[in-house]
Structure formats: C-alpha cells, structure tokens
Motif scaffolding. Structure first.
Motif, PDB file in Angstrom:
ATOM      1  N   ASN A 105      29.046  44.450  41.188  1.00 28.96           N
ATOM      2  CA  ASN A 105      29.496  43.486  40.184  1.00 28.96           C
ATOM      3  C   ASN A 105      30.749  42.757  40.646  1.00 28.96           C
ATOM      4  O   ASN A 105      30.904  41.561  40.388  1.00 28.96           O
ATOM      5  CB  ASN A 105      29.749  44.189  38.852  1.00 28.96           C
ATOM      6  N   TYR A 106      31.637  43.475  41.324  1.00 33.84           N
ATOM      7  CA  TYR A 106      32.845  42.837  41.861  1.00 33.84           C
ATOM      8  C   TYR A 106      32.471  41.715  42.823  1.00 33.84           C
ATOM      9  O   TYR A 106      33.002  40.598  42.731  1.00 33.84           O
ATOM     10  CB  TYR A 106      33.721  43.870  42.578  1.00 33.84           C
ATOM     11  N   HIS A 107      31.558  41.988  43.749  1.00 33.41           N
ATOM     12  CA  HIS A 107      31.170  40.975  44.730  1.00 33.41           C
ATOM     13  C   HIS A 107      30.495  39.778  44.057  1.00 33.41           C
ATOM     14  O   HIS A 107      30.730  38.622  44.460  1.00 33.41           O
ATOM     15  CB  HIS A 107      30.237  41.573  45.780  1.00 33.41           C
ATOM     16  N   ARG A 108      29.700  40.018  43.027  1.00 30.82           N
ATOM     17  CA  ARG A 108      29.086  38.903  42.294  1.00 30.82           C
ATOM     18  C   ARG A 108      30.161  38.070  41.599  1.00 30.82           C
ATOM     19  O   ARG A 108      30.111  36.831  41.606  1.00 30.82           O
ATOM     20  CB  ARG A 108      28.092  39.436  41.255  1.00 30.82           C
ATOM     21  N   TYR A 109      31.120  38.763  41.006  1.00 28.78           N
ATOM     22  CA  TYR A 109      32.192  38.085  40.284  1.00 28.78           C
ATOM     23  C   TYR A 109      33.015  37.211  41.224  1.00 28.78           C
ATOM     24  O   TYR A 109      33.303  36.041  40.912  1.00 28.78           O
ATOM     25  CB  TYR A 109      33.073  39.134  39.598  1.00 28.78           C
ATOM     26  N   LYS A 197      41.599  41.147  32.534  1.00 28.98           N
ATOM     27  CA  LYS A 197      40.470  40.362  32.048  1.00 28.98           C
ATOM     28  C   LYS A 197      39.249  40.483  32.963  1.00 28.98           C
ATOM     29  O   LYS A 197      38.153  40.069  32.581  1.00 28.98           O
ATOM     30  CB  LYS A 197      40.877  38.899  31.911  1.00 28.98           C
ATOM     31  N   SER A 198      39.461  41.038  34.145  1.00 34.49           N
ATOM     32  CA  SER A 198      38.348  41.192  35.090  1.00 34.49           C
ATOM     33  C   SER A 198      37.483  42.405  34.771  1.00 34.49           C
ATOM     34  O   SER A 198      36.331  42.484  35.229  1.00 34.49           O
ATOM     35  CB  SER A 198      38.882  41.333  36.519  1.00 34.49           C
ATOM     36  N   ILE A 199      38.023  43.351  34.023  1.00 36.83           N
ATOM     37  CA  ILE A 199      37.328  44.635  33.807  1.00 36.83           C
ATOM     38  C   ILE A 199      35.896  44.460  33.306  1.00 36.83           C
ATOM     39  O   ILE A 199      34.964  45.092  33.838  1.00 36.83           O
ATOM     40  CB  ILE A 199      38.145  45.535  32.870  1.00 36.83           C
ATOM     41  N   PRO A 200      35.638  43.622  32.296  1.00 35.64           N
ATOM     42  CA  PRO A 200      34.242  43.467  31.843  1.00 35.64           C
ATOM     43  C   PRO A 200      33.298  42.989  32.934  1.00 35.64           C
ATOM     44  O   PRO A 200      32.115  43.327  32.927  1.00 35.64           O
ATOM     45  CB  PRO A 200      34.357  42.426  30.713  1.00 35.64           C
ATOM     46  N   HIS A 201      33.822  42.214  33.878  1.00 38.98           N
ATOM     47  CA  HIS A 201      32.977  41.691  34.957  1.00 38.98           C
ATOM     48  C   HIS A 201      32.580  42.790  35.945  1.00 38.98           C
ATOM     49  O   HIS A 201      31.558  42.676  36.618  1.00 38.98           O
ATOM     50  CB  HIS A 201      33.709  40.569  35.698  1.00 38.98           C
ATOM     51  N   ILE A 203      31.792  45.715  34.960  1.00 33.56           N
ATOM     52  CA  ILE A 203      30.746  46.463  34.258  1.00 33.56           C
ATOM     53  C   ILE A 203      29.405  45.730  34.376  1.00 33.56           C
ATOM     54  O   ILE A 203      28.366  46.347  34.609  1.00 33.56           O
ATOM     55  CB  ILE A 203      31.111  46.639  32.775  1.00 33.56           C
ATOM     56  N   SER A 204      29.465  44.406  34.212  1.00 33.04           N
ATOM     57  CA  SER A 204      28.224  43.621  34.276  1.00 33.04           C
ATOM     58  C   SER A 204      28.543  42.208  34.716  1.00 33.04           C
ATOM     59  O   SER A 204      29.414  41.546  34.142  1.00 33.04           O
ATOM     60  CB  SER A 204      27.542  43.600  32.915  1.00 33.04           C
ATOM     61  N   GLU A 205      27.851  41.735  35.731  1.00 32.75           N
ATOM     62  CA  GLU A 205      28.058  40.376  36.244  1.00 32.75           C
ATOM     63  C   GLU A 205      26.781  39.892  36.910  1.00 32.75           C
ATOM     64  O   GLU A 205      26.138  40.614  37.666  1.00 32.75           O
ATOM     65  CB  GLU A 205      29.208  40.341  37.251  1.00 32.75           C
ATOM     66  N   LYS A 206      26.395  38.678  36.582  1.00 34.59           N
ATOM     67  CA  LYS A 206      25.230  38.060  37.208  1.00 34.59           C
ATOM     68  C   LYS A 206      25.674  36.867  38.037  1.00 34.59           C
ATOM     69  O   LYS A 206      26.663  36.213  37.712  1.00 34.59           O
ATOM     70  CB  LYS A 206      24.232  37.597  36.138  1.00 34.59           C
ATOM     71  N   VAL A 207      24.938  36.587  39.109  1.00 33.37           N
ATOM     72  CA  VAL A 207      25.245  35.431  39.929  1.00 33.37           C
ATOM     73  C   VAL A 207      24.832  34.177  39.157  1.00 33.37           C
ATOM     74  O   VAL A 207      23.710  34.088  38.664  1.00 33.37           O
ATOM     75  CB  VAL A 207      24.514  35.494  41.282  1.00 33.37           C
ATOM     76  N   ASP A 208      25.765  33.234  39.030  1.00 34.02           N
ATOM     77  CA  ASP A 208      25.477  32.001  38.296  1.00 34.02           C
ATOM     78  C   ASP A 208      24.366  31.198  38.953  1.00 34.02           C
ATOM     79  O   ASP A 208      24.254  31.187  40.172  1.00 34.02           O
ATOM     80  CB  ASP A 208      26.748  31.140  38.213  1.00 34.02           C
TER      81      ASP A 208
END
Length: 208
Positions: A105-109, A197-201, A203-208
């Motif tokens: 998720n970090y790398h996607r963010y 503010k990055s914490i939720p990302h 947990i879950s992050e999708k590539v735009d």
C-alpha cells in the motif's frame, strides 16, 4: 533482457550470492523513463523469476546523464502503473504478511502521490526534506534534497555550522512554504511516514 550482456550477468551473479545469505532482504529498483517504459513489464516478469523480495519501479527525476531522457506522459504512467502493481502484488516482502500488506500500500500511495505531484506541480504531501532527511554526496557536499542546490560541505565545515547557516535555513523555509515540488523517493518516504494523514493509505490504497 540480453543474456549476452556481461554487465547484466555480473549483476545477477551478485544477486544470487546475496540470495544465499540468511535474513537478508533483497530488493531490486528500476527507474522508469521514456526510453525504457515499454521494457518495464517484460523486465519485471523476468526479475520475478529470480526471486527477489521486492522489485520497485520509481520515476526518473532531476538531471540525467542523457539529456534526451525524460518522463513518459502521465497518462502512459497511469496505464503502466496498473501493470506494475499487478506484478508487485505477487511479492511477499520477506514472508511477513502484515509487512507485505503495508509496504504494498505504501508503494501504491507513493506512486499516486508522484503522478499527482507531476500533474498539479505542487507538494501533495508536505515535504520534510531538510527536517527528516538530508543528502550528503561522496565529495562532502550537503543539501536538504538531491533536487536542490548544496548548502555546505562536511569536508570543510562542521555539521552544526551547515545546519545553522542562513542558506540552509532559507532552503528549508522554501521547502516548507511549498516553493518546490518533486518526486524524489527518499524525501517522499520520510514525508509520508512522518505524516499521520498517511496512515489510512497504508491500510488500503489503490493505484489511480
């Protein structure tokens, strides 16, 4: 990938030796630009067969050795990103499921932030370069960020002298004021990790 490339074969030999060491996390990093964008996915598929813990792809930035090298259009990077992260999803990042989940998720963010930074030409996440991160070059030169001018040299100055200088303080003030923006991954990493503010990302992050 050309197996007759002696330089590449030497790199794989080094990789294989590192792979034999217990508890060593081996990551491969590739920089994408308009000269290799079409080769990234075939490369990632080949690298995957070698079994690294992760294979990251980051954007070229700053001055390059070849002036003809640039970033592909953001629209192409978005399409490429979907393929990149489909492959990255298969990595276990060292076999720890929780760590793997957070890192993916970090790398996607960071990828999403990078593309948005290019599009909007501004800092998407407040940059902490000069506060949580510094750059020291091999010749001793120091800067808040590799994208900015140097502000001193540890070979001729003490560290306190450098960070208390007006030129360094002004550089940091300009960064905080958002007078610069870039996709320098090391600065982005610190800026993301130290921003609540990055914490939720993570947990879950999708590539735009």
């Amino acid at each position: 990938i050309d197996d007759d490339d002696s330089g590449l074969l030497k790199r794989w030999k080094t990789f294989e030796q590192l792979r034999k060491i217990d508890d060593v996390y081996v990551k491969i990093l590739t920089v994408v630009h308009d000269g290799n964008a079409k080769e990234i996915i075939p490369l990632m598929k080949e690298v995957k067969k070698k079994g690294p813990d992760n294979h990251s792809v980051i954007l070229v930035r700053g001055e390059t050795i070849d002036d003809n090298i640039h970033l592909p259009p953001v629209s192409e990077l978005r399409e490429l990103g979907r393929e990149i992260f489909a492959i990255q999803e298969s990595y276990d990042h060292g076999n720890n499921p929780l760590v793997a989940h957070l890192l993916k998720n970090y790398h996607r963010y960071v990828w999403n932030i990078s593309l948005k930074t290019i599009e909007e030409e501004r800092q998407i996440v407040p940059c902490l370069a000069g506060q949580a991160h510094m750059v020291v070059y091999g010749d001793g030169r120091v800067s808040s960020c590799e994208m900015l001018d140097t502000v001193g040299n540890v070979q001729s100055q003490g560290w306190d002298e450098i960070i208390n200088s007006q030129v360094f303080k002004k550089q940091v003030e300009d960064i905080v004021a958002g007078k610069c923006h870039c996709t320098y991954n090391c600065a982005l990493m610190d800026s993301v990790f130290f921003n609540p503010k990055s914490i939720p990302h993570f947990i879950s992050e999708k590539v735009d």
